[in-house]
Structure formats: C-alpha cells, structure tokens
Design a protein around this motif. Structure first.
Motif, PDB file in Angstrom:
ATOM      1  N   ASP A  62       0.820  -1.214   0.000  1.00 34.61           N
ATOM      2  CA  ASP A  62       0.000   0.000   0.000  1.00 34.61           C
ATOM      3  C   ASP A  62       0.851   1.259   0.000  1.00 34.61           C
ATOM      4  OD1 ASP A  62       1.011  -0.425   2.531  1.00 34.61           O
ATOM      5  OD2 ASP A  62      -0.850   0.030   3.589  1.00 34.61           O
ATOM      6  N   GLY A  63       2.127   1.124  -0.379  1.00 38.57           N
ATOM      7  CA  GLY A  63       3.008   2.280  -0.474  1.00 38.57           C
ATOM      8  C   GLY A  63       2.999   2.866  -1.866  1.00 38.57           C
ATOM      9  N   ALA A  64       4.189   3.103  -2.431  1.00 34.35           N
ATOM     10  CA  ALA A  64       4.294   3.731  -3.754  1.00 34.35           C
ATOM     11  C   ALA A  64       3.541   2.923  -4.802  1.00 34.35           C
ATOM     12  CB  ALA A  64       5.769   3.856  -4.143  1.00 34.35           C
ATOM     13  N   SER A  65       2.711   3.607  -5.571  1.00 37.53           N
ATOM     14  CA  SER A  65       1.865   2.916  -6.553  1.00 37.53           C
ATOM     15  C   SER A  65       2.645   2.526  -7.803  1.00 37.53           C
ATOM     16  CB  SER A  65       0.681   3.807  -6.940  1.00 37.53           C
ATOM     17  OG  SER A  65       1.146   5.055  -7.444  1.00 37.53           O
ATOM     18  N   ASP A  66       3.674   3.273  -8.134  1.00 38.25           N
ATOM     19  CA  ASP A  66       4.471   2.980  -9.324  1.00 38.25           C
ATOM     20  C   ASP A  66       5.882   3.512  -9.112  1.00 38.25           C
ATOM     21  OD1 ASP A  66       4.268   5.756  -9.706  1.00 38.25           O
ATOM     22  OD2 ASP A  66       2.632   5.546 -11.145  1.00 38.25           O
ATOM     23  N   LEU A  67       6.730   3.331 -10.117  1.00 36.86           N
ATOM     24  CA  LEU A  67       8.138   3.715  -9.989  1.00 36.86           C
ATOM     25  C   LEU A  67       8.290   5.218  -9.769  1.00 36.86           C
ATOM     26  CD1 LEU A  67      10.847   2.272  -9.984  1.00 36.86           C
ATOM     27  CD2 LEU A  67      11.025   2.694 -12.443  1.00 36.86           C
ATOM     28  N   ALA A  68       7.480   6.008 -10.462  1.00 36.75           N
ATOM     29  CA  ALA A  68       7.568   7.457 -10.309  1.00 36.75           C
ATOM     30  C   ALA A  68       7.250   7.875  -8.872  1.00 36.75           C
ATOM     31  CB  ALA A  68       6.620   8.148 -11.288  1.00 36.75           C
ATOM     32  N   ALA A  69       6.245   7.233  -8.266  1.00 31.40           N
ATOM     33  CA  ALA A  69       5.887   7.559  -6.882  1.00 31.40           C
ATOM     34  C   ALA A  69       6.998   7.147  -5.916  1.00 31.40           C
ATOM     35  CB  ALA A  69       4.579   6.879  -6.507  1.00 31.40           C
ATOM     36  N   GLY A  70       7.649   6.011  -6.201  1.00 27.69           N
ATOM     37  CA  GLY A  70       8.767   5.583  -5.370  1.00 27.69           C
ATOM     38  C   GLY A  70       9.931   6.553  -5.441  1.00 27.69           C
ATOM     39  N   VAL A  71      10.242   7.024  -6.654  1.00 32.80           N
ATOM     40  CA  VAL A  71      11.308   8.006  -6.834  1.00 32.80           C
ATOM     41  C   VAL A  71      10.963   9.301  -6.107  1.00 32.80           C
ATOM     42  CG1 VAL A  71      12.449   9.485  -8.536  1.00 32.80           C
ATOM     43  CG2 VAL A  71      12.165   7.037  -8.986  1.00 32.80           C
ATOM     44  N   GLU A  72       9.705   9.726  -6.197  1.00 37.49           N
ATOM     45  CA  GLU A  72       9.271  10.948  -5.513  1.00 37.49           C
ATOM     46  C   GLU A  72       9.438  10.818  -4.008  1.00 37.49           C
ATOM     47  OE1 GLU A  72       5.366  13.936  -5.364  1.00 37.49           O
ATOM     48  OE2 GLU A  72       5.214  11.952  -6.269  1.00 37.49           O
ATOM     49  N   LEU A  73       9.109   9.648  -3.461  1.00 36.06           N
ATOM     50  CA  LEU A  73       9.275   9.431  -2.020  1.00 36.06           C
ATOM     51  C   LEU A  73      10.751   9.526  -1.628  1.00 36.06           C
ATOM     52  CD1 LEU A  73       7.460   6.679   0.065  1.00 36.06           C
ATOM     53  CD2 LEU A  73       9.799   7.371   0.564  1.00 36.06           C
ATOM     54  N   LEU A  74      11.629   8.876  -2.398  1.00 38.23           N
ATOM     55  CA  LEU A  74      13.055   8.937  -2.090  1.00 38.23           C
ATOM     56  C   LEU A  74      13.580  10.362  -2.193  1.00 38.23           C
ATOM     57  CD1 LEU A  74      14.705   5.791  -3.737  1.00 38.23           C
ATOM     58  CD2 LEU A  74      13.818   6.090  -1.422  1.00 38.23           C
ATOM     59  N   ARG A  75      13.120  11.098  -3.197  1.00 40.11           N
ATOM     60  CA  ARG A  75      13.577  12.478  -3.363  1.00 40.11           C
ATOM     61  C   ARG A  75      13.147  13.327  -2.166  1.00 40.11           C
ATOM     62  NH1 ARG A  75      11.477  13.425  -8.126  1.00 40.11           N
ATOM     63  NH2 ARG A  75      13.342  12.726  -9.234  1.00 40.11           N
ATOM     64  N   ALA A  76      11.917  13.127  -1.708  1.00 39.72           N
ATOM     65  CA  ALA A  76      11.434  13.880  -0.547  1.00 39.72           C
ATOM     66  C   ALA A  76      12.230  13.520   0.707  1.00 39.72           C
ATOM     67  CB  ALA A  76       9.947  13.605  -0.330  1.00 39.72           C
ATOM     68  N   ALA A  77      12.540  12.233   0.871  1.00 39.89           N
ATOM     69  CA  ALA A  77      13.331  11.809   2.029  1.00 39.89           C
ATOM     70  C   ALA A  77      14.720  12.435   1.986  1.00 39.89           C
ATOM     71  CB  ALA A  77      13.433  10.284   2.063  1.00 39.89           C
ATOM     72  N   SER A  78      15.338  12.429   0.819  1.00 40.37           N
ATOM     73  CA  SER A  78      16.662  13.022   0.670  1.00 40.37           C
ATOM     74  C   SER A  78      16.630  14.516   0.985  1.00 40.37           C
ATOM     75  CB  SER A  78      17.173  12.786  -0.749  1.00 40.37           C
ATOM     76  OG  SER A  78      18.451  13.350  -0.936  1.00 40.37           O
ATOM     77  N   ASP A  79      15.615  15.211   0.480  1.00 47.16           N
ATOM     78  CA  ASP A  79      15.478  16.644   0.745  1.00 47.16           C
ATOM     79  C   ASP A  79      15.260  16.920   2.234  1.00 47.16           C
ATOM     80  OD1 ASP A  79      15.766  17.121  -1.944  1.00 47.16           O
ATOM     81  OD2 ASP A  79      13.619  17.412  -2.328  1.00 47.16           O
ATOM     82  N   ALA A  80      14.680  15.944   2.962  1.00 46.87           N
ATOM     83  CA  ALA A  80      14.443  16.097   4.396  1.00 46.87           C
ATOM     84  C   ALA A  80      15.668  15.749   5.239  1.00 46.87           C
ATOM     85  CB  ALA A  80      13.266  15.226   4.823  1.00 46.87           C
ATOM     86  N   GLY A  81      16.761  15.346   4.586  1.00 49.61           N
ATOM     87  CA  GLY A  81      17.981  15.056   5.312  1.00 49.61           C
ATOM     88  C   GLY A  81      18.196  13.599   5.649  1.00 49.61           C
ATOM     89  N   VAL A  82      17.424  12.708   5.038  1.00 50.59           N
ATOM     90  CA  VAL A  82      17.604  11.275   5.266  1.00 50.59           C
ATOM     91  C   VAL A  82      18.799  10.800   4.444  1.00 50.59           C
ATOM     92  CG1 VAL A  82      16.554   8.991   5.047  1.00 50.59           C
ATOM     93  CG2 VAL A  82      15.150  10.959   5.727  1.00 50.59           C
ATOM     94  N   SER A  83      19.736  10.118   5.099  1.00 50.67           N
ATOM     95  CA  SER A  83      20.931   9.632   4.396  1.00 50.67           C
ATOM     96  C   SER A  83      20.807   8.178   3.969  1.00 50.67           C
ATOM     97  CB  SER A  83      22.171   9.799   5.281  1.00 50.67           C
ATOM     98  OG  SER A  83      22.027   9.074   6.500  1.00 50.67           O
ATOM     99  N   VAL A  84      20.056   7.387   4.740  1.00 49.88           N
ATOM    100  CA  VAL A  84      19.835   5.972   4.432  1.00 49.88           C
ATOM    101  C   VAL A  84      18.367   5.670   4.689  1.00 49.88           C
ATOM    102  CG1 VAL A  84      20.513   3.581   4.866  1.00 49.88           C
ATOM    103  CG2 VAL A  84      22.180   5.421   5.215  1.00 49.88           C
TER     104      VAL A  84
END
Length: 248
Positions: free
Chosen positions: A14-36
């Motif tokens: 029930d997470g990312a619906s497709d690859l684009a949504a997964g990439v968007e989630l990772l980008r948001a995490a990176s912008d928030a300062g998540v390293s891993v």
C-alpha cells in the motif's frame, strides 16, 4: 536521519503505486535530510511479499533514482502472525540491511495473541532480534505499556513513528509514544512513509530533544543496519519461551 521503516517499492504493497511515486518518495526523504532509507514493504496475508520481490524492487528503484545523497537498502515489515509461514532463509533475507540480525515486526493495531510471542521466540532461535513497529497504535499497549516492557526485557527493540512524536498521528498515538519514551521503551524513530508528503506534515520530522533524536534516529539505526549490538538497559533478559513457560 537513518530511516528504517518506509514503503517506496513500486506496486508491492500500500506504499508507492508505481516507480515514479517511489522516486518521488526517495527524493522527498533526501530533501528532508535522510541519508539511508530501508525499503520495508508489508509481508502479511493481504501482501504476501517475498524476499525476491523486495530485492528486485530495490534494484529497480536504485536504477531509477541514482542519487548519491541517499542510500536505499532492503528490509521488510513482517506481520508477527505471518512470520511462521516463512522459511528460515526467507526471514534472514528480510532482515534490515540484510544483516541477518534485526527484523522489523508489525504488531496489530488491535488485540493481542499468543502467536505474537511465539513468533518472537522463533526469531530468537534464528539469532534475530525483533524491532517492533509502531506499537503506540495498538489498543492494548495504550492501556498496558507494561505488556511492551516485558518484550523489551526479553530482547525486543521498539520503533515508533516520527509523526507520533508530534500530533499528526492523533492524540492517542502521541500520548502513548510519549509514555513509552518516558519509560525508556523506545529505541528507534522511523517515518513509515508510504508516499511523498505533498503539502502535509513531513513523515521525517522528529519532535524530540537533539540528543534523543540523534540516538533514536541515527545512532541506533546505524548499529542495526550494521548488525551491531544495540544496548538496552533492562532488569532481566529471559528468553521468550522461558517467560511463556512461567506465564509471564
């Protein structure tokens, strides 16, 4: 922050619906300062995810988002009541970071069963330490935090959701998380992000004092991914099966 609980893999649960949504989630995490960030899709009756599906999903997402600012690693959020259906090697492949030492275990939001403690006992046989996901949502733990304390005394670790350190998960979850923190029963804070936040509250915001935020959001998660010991002060450390025999 090192985030040990997220759902960015495309089309698996029930997470990312497709690859684009997964990439968007990772980008948001990176912008928030998540390293891993660990991809931890659900493994349960409605999402019978396999270790192979997780590895393939992580590989695909790494290719689609080759951002050196954030590292994507493997994991799984395995329902305690589903654990007995998995072969030993499958369980080990689903451990956080693939270290074979720590497994994210999902507790139910409602109720309890003997099967939960039996599942944790099986992990002890494998040399795997459970990290119990978001217990602040469980109705019985809200009423009886000592129920969780007994599992911690037996060796379990506890992960609360970052939004539960504020109010965006609701008052009951926030109050329970605060009580568990006061009791020293929390060892990890993670996002449980299922999508990029958009205009809503950031799933990576941790409303805790700096030293505690560092311990729960960086130091302990780093040790877990490396397969190192996370020290938890406790009065006793009985194996799960011993407590069961004693009726604890």
């Amino acid at each position: 922050m090192i985030d040990l609980h997220s759902h960015p893999l495309p089309g698996i649960d029930d997470g990312a619906s497709d690859l684009a949504a997964g990439v968007e989630l990772l980008r948001a995490a990176s912008d928030a300062g998540v390293s891993v960030i660990a991809a931890t899709p659900h493994v349960r009756d409605d999402f019978p995810t396999t270790a192979g599906m997780i590895q393939d999903g992580v590989a695909a997402l790494r290719r689609a988002h080759p951002d050196g600012r954030i590292q994507l690693t493997t994991g799984a959020e395995v329902a305690a009541t589903y654990l007995q259906r998995l072969a030993d090697d499958e369980v080990l492949q689903m451990t956080l970071g693939g270290s074979g030492r720590y497994l994210l275990v999902e507790l139910p939001d409602q109720g309890w069963s003997l099967g939960i403690e039996l599942a944790l006992d099986r992990l002890a046989d494998l040399g795997v330490r459970p990290v119990l996901a978001h217990p602040e949502r469980n109705d019985l733990i809200r009423e009886q935090p000592a129920r969780l304390g007994a599992l911690v005394e037996a060796g379990a670790l506890v992960q609360i959701t970052a939004r539960s350190t504020g109010r965006s998960m609701g008052r009951e979850s926030a109050a329970t998380a605060a009580r568990l923190l006061r009791l020293g029963l929390v060892h990890v804070v993670a996002s449980d992000a299922h999508a990029a936040p958009g205009s809503g509250p950031s799933p990576w915001r941790i409303d805790l004092p700096d030293r505690l935020r560092e311990r729960l959001g960086e130091i302990n998660p780093a040790a877990i991914l490396a397969g190192e010991d996370v020290e938890v002060p406790r009065r006793r450390a009985r194996p799960f099966r011993q407590r069961l025999r004693l009726g604890r």
